[in-house]
Scaffold this motif. Structure first.
Motif, PDB file in Angstrom:
ATOM      1  N   UNK A 137      51.903  47.551  56.086  1.00 43.09           N
ATOM      2  CA  UNK A 137      52.472  48.814  56.569  1.00 43.09           C
ATOM      3  C   UNK A 137      53.565  48.558  57.597  1.00 43.09           C
ATOM      4  N   UNK A 138      53.344  47.612  58.505  1.00 35.53           N
ATOM      5  CA  UNK A 138      54.375  47.293  59.495  1.00 35.53           C
ATOM      6  C   UNK A 138      55.658  46.848  58.794  1.00 35.53           C
ATOM      7  N   UNK A 139      55.518  45.999  57.800  1.00 36.86           N
ATOM      8  CA  UNK A 139      56.706  45.525  57.073  1.00 36.86           C
ATOM      9  C   UNK A 139      57.447  46.686  56.418  1.00 36.86           C
ATOM     10  N   UNK A 140      56.687  47.649  55.886  1.00 37.71           N
ATOM     11  CA  UNK A 140      57.312  48.834  55.280  1.00 37.71           C
ATOM     12  C   UNK A 140      58.039  49.667  56.336  1.00 37.71           C
ATOM     13  N   UNK A 141      57.427  49.829  57.501  1.00 36.57           N
ATOM     14  CA  UNK A 141      58.004  50.677  58.547  1.00 36.57           C
ATOM     15  C   UNK A 141      59.281  50.085  59.137  1.00 36.57           C
ATOM     16  N   UNK A 142      59.436  48.775  59.063  1.00 37.76           N
ATOM     17  CA  UNK A 142      60.641  48.143  59.616  1.00 37.76           C
ATOM     18  C   UNK A 142      61.902  48.728  58.993  1.00 37.76           C
ATOM     19  N   UNK A 143      61.808  49.120  57.741  1.00 30.17           N
ATOM     20  CA  UNK A 143      62.983  49.663  57.054  1.00 30.17           C
ATOM     21  C   UNK A 143      63.336  51.072  57.548  1.00 30.17           C
ATOM     22  N   UNK A 144      62.441  51.706  58.328  1.00 27.40           N
ATOM     23  CA  UNK A 144      62.657  53.089  58.760  1.00 27.40           C
ATOM     24  C   UNK A 144      63.289  53.214  60.143  1.00 27.40           C
ATOM     25  N   UNK A 145      63.404  52.118  60.883  1.00 30.50           N
ATOM     26  CA  UNK A 145      63.878  52.246  62.271  1.00 30.50           C
ATOM     27  C   UNK A 145      65.346  51.833  62.428  1.00 30.50           C
ATOM     28  N   UNK A 146      66.054  51.750  61.311  1.00 28.75           N
ATOM     29  CA  UNK A 146      67.487  51.480  61.382  1.00 28.75           C
ATOM     30  C   UNK A 146      67.799  50.003  61.585  1.00 28.75           C
ATOM     31  N   UNK A 147      69.055  49.727  61.852  1.00 34.25           N
ATOM     32  CA  UNK A 147      69.482  48.355  62.088  1.00 34.25           C
ATOM     33  C   UNK A 147      68.698  47.760  63.257  1.00 34.25           C
ATOM     34  N   UNK A 148      68.162  46.562  63.050  1.00 38.40           N
ATOM     35  CA  UNK A 148      67.290  45.975  64.059  1.00 38.40           C
ATOM     36  C   UNK A 148      68.092  45.452  65.248  1.00 38.40           C
ATOM     37  N   UNK A 149      67.532  45.660  66.436  1.00 36.58           N
ATOM     38  CA  UNK A 149      68.185  45.250  67.666  1.00 36.58           C
ATOM     39  C   UNK A 149      67.517  44.024  68.294  1.00 36.58           C
ATOM     40  N   UNK A 150      66.180  44.076  68.501  1.00 33.89           N
ATOM     41  CA  UNK A 150      65.479  42.929  69.072  1.00 33.89           C
ATOM     42  C   UNK A 150      63.979  43.083  68.848  1.00 33.89           C
ATOM     43  N   UNK A 151      63.275  41.982  69.059  1.00 32.90           N
ATOM     44  CA  UNK A 151      61.809  41.961  68.988  1.00 32.90           C
ATOM     45  C   UNK A 151      61.300  41.270  70.245  1.00 32.90           C
ATOM     46  N   UNK A 152      60.230  41.818  70.835  1.00 29.28           N
ATOM     47  CA  UNK A 152      59.647  41.211  72.024  1.00 29.28           C
ATOM     48  C   UNK A 152      58.139  41.051  71.833  1.00 29.28           C
ATOM     49  N   UNK A 153      57.635  39.876  72.148  1.00 30.47           N
ATOM     50  CA  UNK A 153      56.212  39.561  71.994  1.00 30.47           C
ATOM     51  C   UNK A 153      55.634  39.184  73.346  1.00 30.47           C
ATOM     52  N   UNK A 154      54.514  39.818  73.683  1.00 34.35           N
ATOM     53  CA  UNK A 154      53.752  39.446  74.875  1.00 34.35           C
ATOM     54  C   UNK A 154      52.324  39.161  74.423  1.00 34.35           C
ATOM     55  N   UNK A 155      51.893  37.938  74.638  1.00 35.55           N
ATOM     56  CA  UNK A 155      50.527  37.570  74.243  1.00 35.55           C
ATOM     57  C   UNK A 155      49.908  36.759  75.374  1.00 35.55           C
ATOM     58  N   UNK A 156      49.034  37.434  76.159  1.00 31.39           N
ATOM     59  CA  UNK A 156      48.437  36.812  77.333  1.00 31.39           C
ATOM     60  C   UNK A 156      46.915  36.871  77.232  1.00 31.39           C
TER      61      UNK A 156
END
Length: 325
Positions: A137-156
């Motif tokens: 579902x996440x992969x499908x939704x990526x196509x709905x938010x327009x041209x991609x700008x950035x991705x940020x990951x926080x894993x603590x």
């Protein structure tokens, strides 16, 4: 192998991770049966077989691999033995589903891939999140938010509070067995998903360090991955004072927020917020195992996660952890 044939699976390394996440799933999907299990401790192998109604158990991986009734192998040992057991199974003509990380290093992964090619036997890496409805579902939704700008990951995570399955020995922070620390155990899922979402990175930069000195393993990794013009930044810290698991994908029209180990997706699109809750399968690898069974029995032609993907993930990990602060 024909689609009407039953896969009689043998598990090498029937430890804690196989109790719920994967082991029972081999009996839940069509054309599949968990036939044999192996653990070096014979008493524990027998106990696992009894509790899970598995017909045969071994304390020798060699014996399990060469059992004529076993025609597919799942390798769930720590990473240090993945290469050895995978190559032995492939040489015996048995298709292999190998746990992540695929091996201790990209070089080791390449030897496994070469063996699959040499012996013309199928090999799939257990980056099972690719098959989970949540990540699909996440992969499908990526196509709905327009041209991609950035991705940020926080894993603590605070020290000694890992979400992974427990084990008698803390091998996950022994680099000789795991390849590194908890980053090597958890981040392969995260990095593989990034590659599945966005393709292969065009640049990889990062550093790692052992800040706490509580083990031999690094406990912090920072990364900047570039997928063409899309920057992905991430911090993985296993000696933090708090827990955090957040990935945010930002596009021109909105964002997607989710936890790698969560069950809710938050989509913000054109100012509107939508929540997508998920209930995962009890046996979380079941969707992937179903696809692997189809692939191993020739019902489908596409490998759910080919060796090349495991190599790519380990090459990124090698690069990130090869540079020290």
């Amino acid at each position: 192998m024909h689609t009407e044939q039953l896969l009689n699976w043998g598990i090498i390394g029937c430890g804690d991770v196989t109790e719920v996440k994967s082991g029972p799933a081999f009996n839940q999907v069509p054309n599949s049966k968990l036939y044999a299990v192996m653990r070096r401790n014979a008493e524990k192998a027998a106990d696992y077989a009894r509790r899970h109604d598995v017909p045969v158990w071994y304390s020798s991986a060699h014996e399990l691999i060469h059992d004529p009734q076993v025609n597919a192998i799942y390798i769930a040992t720590p990473p240090s033995s993945h290469e050895f057991y995978t190559i032995e199974a492939l040489k015996a003509g048995k298709p292999v589903y190998v746990e992540k990380p695929m091996a201790l290093s990209a070089e080791s992964c390449q030897l496994m891939a070469k063996a699959a090619e040499t012996y013309n036997v199928k090999l799939t890496v257990a980056h099972y999140r690719r098959a989970m409805p949540y990540f699909i579902k996440i992969k499908e939704l990526i196509t709905e938010i327009g041209d991609l700008r950035f991705v940020n990951i926080k894993f603590y995570q605070p020290p000694f509070s890992s979400i992974i399955a427990s084990s008698e020995e803390n091998w996950r922070v022994n680099p000789e067995i795991s390849g590194g620390g908890l980053f090597h155990d958890l981040a392969p899922h995260h990095i593989d998903l990034l590659n599945w979402f966005f393709g292969e990175p065009t640049r990889v930069n990062g550093f790692s360090a052992n800040q706490s000195q509580q083990s031999k393993a690094d406990d912090i990794v920072s990364a900047l991955l570039t997928y063409n013009t899309l920057p992905v930044t991430g911090i993985w810290c296993f000696d933090a004072p708090m827990k955090e698991d957040l990935c945010e994908i930002v596009g021109a029209r909105g964002s997607i927020q989710f936890a790698f180990h969560g069950s809710k997706i938050v989509l913000t699109k054109d100012g509107e917020i939508t929540h997508f809750p998920f209930i995962h399968s009890k046996h979380i690898q079941e969707p992937m195992i179903a696809e692997v069974v189809k692939y191993f029995t020739n019902e489908i032609a596409t490998n759910p996660c080919p060796a090349k993907e495991g190599i790519n993930t380990m090459a990124i990990i090698d690069q990130l952890t090869g540079n020290k602060f």
